[in-house]
Design an enzyme around this catalytic site. Sequence first.
Site: not given
Length: 323
Positions: A130, A227-228
């Site tokens: 991204n 999902d950290i």
Amino acid sequence: MLVCPASANLLARMAGGLAEDLASTLLLATDAPVMVAPAMNVRMWEHPATRQNMAVLAERGVEILPPDTGAMACGEFGAGRLPSPAAIRDAVLAFFLRRERKSGPLAGLRALVTAGPTHEPLDPVRYLANRSSGRQGYAIAQALAEQGADVTLVSGPVTLAAPVGVRLVRCETAQEMQAHVMQAMPCDVAICTAAVADWRPETEASQKIKKTGDMRPPALTLVPNPDILAQLCALGTGRPGLVIGFAAETETVQAHAQAKRARKGCDWLVANDVSPQTGIMGGDENEIMLITADGVETWPRMSKHDVAKKLAGRVAGWWRDVR
Ligand code: C5P
């Protein structure tokens, strides 16, 4: 006081305690810490007289920034070149950071910051990524360190220089980032600015994926990444005392961000609008909303460095209260 460049002559006068001009007089009269950046011909640098003078100065607590090695103006080669201006600036900054580590507003605080994008490989040459530049996260890591925090920065692939006085751990994928983040536990504050890829290709081809005869594109099957931020929030007794998430949104920013704060379980959430027309993603400025249990604050547009300083100030307020 920084002596830059410190010639063999001036270093000898410092070692001998001479005060025969403005520079040597000031250096004899000061009670401030002194750092020297020697620069001279290699034979002068290696001469026993200079060696002895350097030993005397080191013994007295003068900080010595060792010269670089390379081609010299006189045509010789060796140690004695003045380090680059950036290296000298970083050495001075590191000096002040060491001092803040003892007495700054964030002294004693252990902080973890995630930053940058992640790269999720498809094959040895291709990846999904991204547009995150990592700038906001790097600025936050720097601002925390400048206030005395012990900072670990876990960063995806970016082109930024390592912030001074920060432990930088580089990684590529979300799974690597997760492993490094968990290794950095326990900490007092976790600030997750990274734009972690939500999904990764289910398999990474061991060889470059080739075009087929019928030119049909390969199917791309994605699986969710860890999902950290949510994991950090759910850590139970090992949970950082303050967890700050980021929400990059392109519409209905406040409502999405408030829902995200509740969903992830973080204490504060920094929300921003990353629609292309804002120029925020990859740019130098940011315009954020800070969402806490107390409500929503809208900060005016400012540089990412100023956002970082202001956020570090807020963290310092929290640290004062909990310490
Ligand atoms: O769900 P979303 O990606 O919008 O959430 C953004 C926040 O969650 C950011 O703080 C980001 O660093 C964090 N995050 C994470 N791990 C993921 C996805 C997001 O830590 N896999």
